[in-house]
Design an enzyme around this catalytic site. Structure first.
Site, PDB file in Angstrom:
ATOM      1  N   ASP A   1      92.321  22.367  21.685  1.00  0.00           N
ATOM      2  CA  ASP A   1      91.493  21.168  21.625  1.00  0.00           C
ATOM      3  C   ASP A   1      92.395  20.081  21.081  1.00  0.00           C
ATOM      4  OD1 ASP A   1      88.816  20.081  22.145  1.00  0.00           O
ATOM      5  OD2 ASP A   1      88.924  19.496  20.047  1.00  0.00           O
TER       6      ASP A   1
ATOM      7  N   ALA B   1      94.213  21.528  35.089  1.00  0.00           N
ATOM      8  CA  ALA B   1      95.432  21.994  35.751  1.00  0.00           C
ATOM      9  C   ALA B   1      96.691  21.537  35.024  1.00  0.00           C
ATOM     10  CB  ALA B   1      95.451  21.502  37.197  1.00  0.00           C
ATOM     11  N   GLY B   2      96.641  20.336  34.443  1.00  0.00           N
ATOM     12  CA  GLY B   2      97.792  19.825  33.706  1.00  0.00           C
ATOM     13  C   GLY B   2      98.097  20.674  32.484  1.00  0.00           C
TER      14      GLY B   2
ATOM     15  N   ARG C   1     101.457  19.301  21.263  1.00  0.00           N
ATOM     16  CA  ARG C   1     101.191  20.617  21.837  1.00  0.00           C
ATOM     17  C   ARG C   1     102.420  21.514  21.706  1.00  0.00           C
ATOM     18  NH1 ARG C   1      98.824  18.847  26.053  1.00  0.00           N
ATOM     19  NH2 ARG C   1      96.755  18.934  25.140  1.00  0.00           N
TER      20      ARG C   1
END
Length: 208
Positions: free
Chosen positions: A76, A18-19, A186
């Site tokens: 990933d 969910a994060g 990210r």
């Protein structure tokens, strides 16, 4: 010609986290990309058998794209600690045990580092965009910094509370979502993804 996503596209995020869904939805919203999670579609989670971040991202993206019939994006990512020969690396989630308890994982990093003065660490995020026909595109981003103990902060997820990025005094978990996205592995991978995989010609035409 390299295939790209058009603004307004719908993609599957090949994750049940969910994060991560929240983070990706925020980062991609400005580009007009709608993100739905693998959990919403009840897609199975494939076994990650590769030894690289890009390899595991491709496994997840291809599985989700083929199962859903939609383009799928997989990430990933992992935490690499210099004093531990860049472990836990691709096994970052597994260091939390069967339940992937990240408090357990952080305590293991701290325990295995011991008194080693080398506090350097970095996060890696590999993103793979896959289409149902098997075509893929992969990018990667990194964020370097140092390990701190005890963990600090209540935001973020994973190893965020024990990592301070270069040029900062706060951990990822002490930053707002926007602050973290501006410097995170990210966020950097997403920037590369948007530059590589998003068709901006439509947006440019609309602005004229």
């Amino acid at each position: 010609m390299m295939r790209k996503l058009s603004p307004g596209s719908k993609i599957v995020l090949a994750s049940h986290n969910a994060g991560k869904l929240r983070e990706f939805s925020t980062l991609l919203a400005e580009s007009g990309i709608t993100v739905i999670s693998a959990a919403e579609l009840d897609l199975p989670e494939p076994e990650e058998t590769e030894e690289t971040f890009t390899g595991n991202a491709a496994i997840k993206a291809l599985a989700a794209a083929r199962a859903s019939g939609l383009p799928a994006l997989a990430d990933d990512s992992g935490f690499c600690v210099s004093a531990l020969d860049n472990r836990p690396g691709v096994y970052s989630a597994r260091w939390g045990g069967p339940t992937k308890d990240m408090q357990v994982a952080m305590e293991r990093v701290h325990r295995e580092m011991g008194d080693n003065p080398d506090q350097r660490a970095f996060f890696v995020a590999a993103l793979c965009l896959a289409w149902p026909d098997g075509e893929t595109r992969t990018v990667q981003g990194e964020c370097h910094g140092t390990v701190v103990w005890p963990p600090r902060g209540d935001h973020g997820h994973g190893y965020d509370p024990m990592f301070v990025p270069e040029g900062e005094s706060r951990t990822f978990a002490e930053m707002s979502e926007a602050e973290k996205n501006a410097v995170s592995h990210r966020g950097r991978a997403l920037t590369a993804f948007l530059n590589t995989c998003l068709d901006t010609s439509t947006q440019k035409t609309e602005r004229k």
